[in-house]
Design a protein around this motif. Structure first.
Motif, PDB file in Angstrom:
ATOM      1  N   GLU A 174      74.631 -10.763 -63.138  1.00  0.00           N
ATOM      2  CA  GLU A 174      74.076 -10.751 -61.783  1.00  0.00           C
ATOM      3  C   GLU A 174      73.447 -12.090 -61.428  1.00  0.00           C
ATOM      4  N   GLU A 175      72.765 -12.714 -62.402  1.00  0.00           N
ATOM      5  CA  GLU A 175      72.136 -14.018 -62.162  1.00  0.00           C
ATOM      6  C   GLU A 175      73.206 -15.069 -61.849  1.00  0.00           C
ATOM      7  N   LEU A 176      74.295 -15.054 -62.604  1.00  0.00           N
ATOM      8  CA  LEU A 176      75.361 -16.030 -62.397  1.00  0.00           C
ATOM      9  C   LEU A 176      76.067 -15.795 -61.063  1.00  0.00           C
ATOM     10  N   THR A 177      76.265 -14.524 -60.726  1.00  0.00           N
ATOM     11  CA  THR A 177      76.911 -14.178 -59.457  1.00  0.00           C
ATOM     12  C   THR A 177      76.088 -14.693 -58.277  1.00  0.00           C
ATOM     13  N   GLN A 178      74.761 -14.587 -58.383  1.00  0.00           N
ATOM     14  CA  GLN A 178      73.891 -15.018 -57.290  1.00  0.00           C
ATOM     15  C   GLN A 178      73.946 -16.518 -57.061  1.00  0.00           C
ATOM     16  N   LEU A 179      74.251 -17.292 -58.106  1.00  0.00           N
ATOM     17  CA  LEU A 179      74.400 -18.738 -57.936  1.00  0.00           C
ATOM     18  C   LEU A 179      75.536 -19.058 -56.966  1.00  0.00           C
TER      19      LEU A 179
END
Length: 223
Positions: free
Chosen positions: A44-49
């Protein structure tokens, strides 16, 4: 990626934009891995980037896959995907509506041969943490993959590691050292209600259950 140019053209972005996104994701993986002592980084953190400025469907997946390739070929790291393990006591009660993507995370694993890694990369000042990790995982493994908290501490006390010890000469705060294994997803804690009250269990988590790690633990135990 064989048809990379053709693949990313479907998103309506330039090669420069794509490369910038991949670079940001790689920097984030490297920085967060170092900052958080190797704790897994949520998908989720990577997707938000990616989605903070771009909203094309499937673009996050494309960028993550490109980042995986560059981390391997340029930096010598495997970006390993882990599927979050759920405590066995809650396996039947957890909602089936939970998104599989939400439970995914990533870790970085060096692709160097073990002898080269140990000679040139391993920091002798932190090598004791790897030893501690293997010992604790092995105890839980030999207990069947799950052990009551008191039983685990009983085993640790036999090694001179008490739960109230805050200044161990090697590990420092022993309780915090154990908690770090939970944060790194080698272990997971679960509180179970029983006839005699609540019991806290430690159970092997996805990082300890991952194939290569699991094989190394078995080899360590056999030795």
């Amino acid at each position: 990626m064989a048809n990379a140019a053709e693949d990313f053209s479907q998103f309506g972005i330039s090669k420069e934009e794509k490369d910038k996104l991949v670079g940001e994701l790689i920097r984030y993986m490297l920085f967060k891995t170092h900052q958080n002592s190797g704790c897994p980084i949520k998908r989720e953190e990577l997707t938000q980037l990616v989605t903070k400025n771009y909203h094309q469907r499937n673009l996050p997946t494309f960028v993550i896959n490109e980042a995986k390739e560059k981390l391997s070929f340029v930096f010598g790291y495997e970006m390993r995907e882990l599927q979050r393990a759920h405590p066995s006591s809650k396996a039947q009660t957890r909602s089936s509506q939970q998104s599989v993507a939400d439970s995914k995370s990533y870790i970085l694993i060096s692709q160097l041969p073990p002898n080269v890694y140990e000679k040139y990369v391993v920091d002798v000042n932190t090598a004791h943490l790897s030893g501690f990790t293997f010992v604790i995982i092995s105890i839980v493994y030999l207990a069947g993959g799950k052990i009551p908290e008191e039983n685990l501490w009983s085993q640790m006390r036999r090694m001179g590691l008490g739960e109230t010890e805050a200044s161990h000469p090697v590990l420092g705060n022993v309780k915090q050292a154990l908690e770090l294994l939970v944060q790194q997803r080698y272990l997971q804690k679960d509180k179970v209600n029983g006839p005699e009250g609540n019991t806290v269990y430690y159970e092997l988590a996805e990082r300890a259950l991952d194939g290569p790690m699991n094989d190394r633990v078995k080899e360590y135990i056999s030795q």
